[in-house]
Design a protein around this motif. Structure first.
Motif, PDB file in Angstrom:
ATOM      1  N   ASN A  72       0.809  -1.210   0.000  1.00 48.94           N
ATOM      2  CA  ASN A  72       0.000   0.000   0.000  1.00 48.94           C
ATOM      3  C   ASN A  72       0.848   1.268   0.000  1.00 48.94           C
ATOM      4  OD1 ASN A  72       0.458  -1.009   2.788  1.00 48.94           O
ATOM      5  ND2 ASN A  72      -0.510   0.911   3.376  1.00 48.94           N
ATOM      6  N   CYS A  73       2.115   1.189   0.357  1.00 49.00           N
ATOM      7  CA  CYS A  73       3.013   2.351   0.339  1.00 49.00           C
ATOM      8  C   CYS A  73       3.891   2.399  -0.907  1.00 49.00           C
ATOM      9  CB  CYS A  73       3.895   2.355   1.592  1.00 49.00           C
ATOM     10  SG  CYS A  73       2.994   2.686   3.114  1.00 49.00           S
ATOM     11  N   ASP A  74       3.688   1.503  -1.857  1.00 51.26           N
ATOM     12  CA  ASP A  74       4.524   1.455  -3.063  1.00 51.26           C
ATOM     13  C   ASP A  74       3.840   2.187  -4.214  1.00 51.26           C
ATOM     14  OD1 ASP A  74       6.494  -0.137  -1.818  1.00 51.26           O
ATOM     15  OD2 ASP A  74       5.299  -1.929  -2.185  1.00 51.26           O
ATOM     16  N   SER A  75       4.484   3.236  -4.693  1.00 52.41           N
ATOM     17  CA  SER A  75       3.924   4.005  -5.801  1.00 52.41           C
ATOM     18  C   SER A  75       4.579   3.578  -7.117  1.00 52.41           C
ATOM     19  CB  SER A  75       4.171   5.499  -5.575  1.00 52.41           C
ATOM     20  OG  SER A  75       5.555   5.785  -5.717  1.00 52.41           O
ATOM     21  N   ARG A  76       4.037   4.085  -8.207  1.00 50.71           N
ATOM     22  CA  ARG A  76       4.621   3.783  -9.515  1.00 50.71           C
ATOM     23  C   ARG A  76       6.051   4.285  -9.604  1.00 50.71           C
ATOM     24  NH1 ARG A  76      -0.502   5.201 -10.752  1.00 50.71           N
ATOM     25  NH2 ARG A  76      -1.799   3.682 -11.816  1.00 50.71           N
ATOM     26  N   ILE A  77       6.323   5.436  -9.024  1.00 48.16           N
ATOM     27  CA  ILE A  77       7.684   5.979  -9.081  1.00 48.16           C
ATOM     28  C   ILE A  77       8.650   5.101  -8.278  1.00 48.16           C
ATOM     29  CG2 ILE A  77       7.504   7.607  -7.154  1.00 48.16           C
ATOM     30  CD1 ILE A  77       9.232   8.315 -10.517  1.00 48.16           C
ATOM     31  N   ASP A  78       8.185   4.537  -7.167  1.00 49.18           N
ATOM     32  CA  ASP A  78       9.026   3.601  -6.408  1.00 49.18           C
ATOM     33  C   ASP A  78       9.413   2.418  -7.287  1.00 49.18           C
ATOM     34  OD1 ASP A  78       8.694   5.178  -4.140  1.00 49.18           O
ATOM     35  OD2 ASP A  78       7.162   3.880  -3.265  1.00 49.18           O
ATOM     36  N   ALA A  79       8.441   1.922  -8.044  1.00 47.01           N
ATOM     37  CA  ALA A  79       8.674   0.746  -8.884  1.00 47.01           C
ATOM     38  C   ALA A  79       9.725   1.016  -9.951  1.00 47.01           C
ATOM     39  CB  ALA A  79       7.369   0.283  -9.520  1.00 47.01           C
ATOM     40  N   THR A  80       9.912   2.267 -10.339  1.00 47.73           N
ATOM     41  CA  THR A  80      10.939   2.561 -11.355  1.00 47.73           C
ATOM     42  C   THR A  80      12.349   2.403 -10.796  1.00 47.73           C
ATOM     43  OG1 THR A  80      11.022   4.945 -10.905  1.00 47.73           O
ATOM     44  CG2 THR A  80       9.401   4.179 -12.547  1.00 47.73           C
ATOM     45  N   LEU A  81      12.503   2.428  -9.487  1.00 48.77           N
ATOM     46  CA  LEU A  81      13.814   2.254  -8.867  1.00 48.77           C
ATOM     47  C   LEU A  81      14.184   0.784  -8.671  1.00 48.77           C
ATOM     48  CD1 LEU A  81      13.662   4.999  -6.102  1.00 48.77           C
ATOM     49  CD2 LEU A  81      14.886   5.104  -8.277  1.00 48.77           C
ATOM     50  N   LEU A  82      13.205  -0.095  -8.753  1.00 43.59           N
ATOM     51  CA  LEU A  82      13.433  -1.514  -8.491  1.00 43.59           C
ATOM     52  C   LEU A  82      13.577  -2.270  -9.804  1.00 43.59           C
ATOM     53  CD1 LEU A  82      10.769  -1.874  -5.671  1.00 43.59           C
ATOM     54  CD2 LEU A  82      13.250  -1.613  -5.398  1.00 43.59           C
ATOM     55  N   ARG A  83      14.551  -3.168  -9.872  1.00 43.40           N
ATOM     56  CA  ARG A  83      14.798  -3.931 -11.099  1.00 43.40           C
ATOM     57  C   ARG A  83      14.078  -5.271 -11.132  1.00 43.40           C
ATOM     58  NH1 ARG A  83      20.747  -4.402 -11.501  1.00 43.40           N
ATOM     59  NH2 ARG A  83      21.095  -2.893  -9.880  1.00 43.40           N
ATOM     60  N   PHE A  84      13.170  -5.505 -10.210  1.00 46.18           N
ATOM     61  CA  PHE A  84      12.309  -6.678 -10.251  1.00 46.18           C
ATOM     62  C   PHE A  84      10.880  -6.169 -10.335  1.00 46.18           C
ATOM     63  CE2 PHE A  84      13.427  -5.665  -5.891  1.00 46.18           C
ATOM     64  CZ  PHE A  84      12.209  -5.594  -5.241  1.00 46.18           C
ATOM     65  N   SER A  85      10.015  -6.955 -10.969  1.00 47.44           N
ATOM     66  CA  SER A  85       8.642  -6.475 -11.143  1.00 47.44           C
ATOM     67  C   SER A  85       7.853  -6.667  -9.855  1.00 47.44           C
ATOM     68  CB  SER A  85       7.962  -7.198 -12.303  1.00 47.44           C
ATOM     69  OG  SER A  85       7.718  -8.535 -11.963  1.00 47.44           O
ATOM     70  N   ILE A  86       6.948  -5.727  -9.627  1.00 45.55           N
ATOM     71  CA  ILE A  86       6.030  -5.850  -8.502  1.00 45.55           C
ATOM     72  C   ILE A  86       4.608  -5.791  -9.055  1.00 45.55           C
ATOM     73  CG2 ILE A  86       7.622  -5.012  -6.739  1.00 45.55           C
ATOM     74  CD1 ILE A  86       6.325  -2.296  -6.871  1.00 45.55           C
ATOM     75  N   GLU A  87       3.807  -6.737  -8.613  1.00 46.82           N
ATOM     76  CA  GLU A  87       2.423  -6.847  -9.053  1.00 46.82           C
ATOM     77  C   GLU A  87       1.534  -6.780  -7.818  1.00 46.82           C
ATOM     78  OE1 GLU A  87       2.134 -10.480 -11.314  1.00 46.82           O
ATOM     79  OE2 GLU A  87       4.084 -10.116 -12.229  1.00 46.82           O
ATOM     80  N   ASP A  88       0.243  -6.509  -8.028  1.00 53.82           N
ATOM     81  CA  ASP A  88      -0.670  -6.438  -6.886  1.00 53.82           C
ATOM     82  C   ASP A  88      -0.750  -7.773  -6.156  1.00 53.82           C
ATOM     83  OD1 ASP A  88      -3.080  -4.138  -8.363  1.00 53.82           O
ATOM     84  OD2 ASP A  88      -1.199  -3.783  -7.299  1.00 53.82           O
ATOM     85  N   SER A  89      -0.709  -8.858  -6.903  1.00 56.50           N
ATOM     86  CA  SER A  89      -0.708 -10.202  -6.311  1.00 56.50           C
ATOM     87  C   SER A  89      -0.058 -11.151  -7.303  1.00 56.50           C
ATOM     88  CB  SER A  89      -2.128 -10.663  -5.980  1.00 56.50           C
ATOM     89  OG  SER A  89      -2.898 -10.786  -7.156  1.00 56.50           O
ATOM     90  N   ARG A  90       0.368 -12.285  -6.808  1.00 61.32           N
ATOM     91  CA  ARG A  90       0.998 -13.295  -7.661  1.00 61.32           C
ATOM     92  C   ARG A  90       0.638 -14.670  -7.143  1.00 61.32           C
ATOM     93  NH1 ARG A  90       6.805 -10.656  -8.934  1.00 61.32           N
ATOM     94  NH2 ARG A  90       6.674 -11.593 -10.968  1.00 61.32           N
TER      95      ARG A  90
END
Length: 180
Positions: A72-90
């Motif tokens: 809930n604290c992860d924004s789209r801009i945060d995801a640009t800093l990470l080199r692994f994908s993050i999805e709502d669920s897996r």
């Protein structure tokens, strides 16, 4: 396979460094991160070791073996800093078990009414949990950064069919469960 599982790092550099040392020690085949990577959240205040850029660098060292879900604290801009994908669920298979990965903020009774896997892994509450109920194992590794209810900072290990919640600071086990 050995899998390290953590949640709720919230941009805390010291927690990320401790987890990184565990990655070096355990040499996991996979890492499962259950959200809230970089932002500290509005209720947590800004700690002295808050450094999201440095935390992203540490997490990216293991990007090739990391499975992540969005917190809930992860924004789209945060995801640009990470080199692994993050999805709502897996849904993933780990050591032959179907694992449903979610952060936990979207873990509602409606979600629990649908078909579940062998293991539901979630974070969000900052309180560790490891229990089996109605044939489903529920695993919350707790929080590496802002543990609640007087708990220590924690993470989890899955080694074959064995699950453990362990303390981040001294790597001592708190709870364990055999799946088979």
């Amino acid at each position: 396979m050995r899998i390290l599982i953590a949640s709720d790092i919230h941009g805390r550099l010291q927690a990320a460094k401790k987890f990184d040392r565990l990655v070096t020690t355990y040499r996991p085949d996979r890492i499962v991160l259950l959200g809230d990577y970089l932002y500290n959240g509005p209720r947590n205040g800004v700690p002295n070791d808050y450094d999201p850029m440095a935390v992203s660098t540490i997490l990216n060292k293991s990007a090739s073996i990391t499975l992540g879900v969005r917190g809930n604290c992860d924004s789209r801009i945060d995801a640009t800093l990470l080199r692994f994908s993050i999805e709502d669920s897996r849904i993933v298979y780990l050591n032959g078990f179907r694992c449903d990965l979610v952060h936990g903020d979207l873990l509602t009774s409606d979600l629990l009414d649908v078909e579940r896997g062998d293991i539901v892994m979630f974070g969000h509450t900052h309180v560790y949990m490891l229990k089996k109920e109605d044939g489903v194992t529920y695993l919350n590794p707790g929080s590496t950064s802002f543990p609640k209810n007087g708990n220590p900072a924690t993470y989890a290990v899955m080694d074959g069919n064995h699950l453990e919640i362990r303390k981040l600071d001294d790597d001592l086990p708190l709870l364990s469960l055999d799946l088979a």
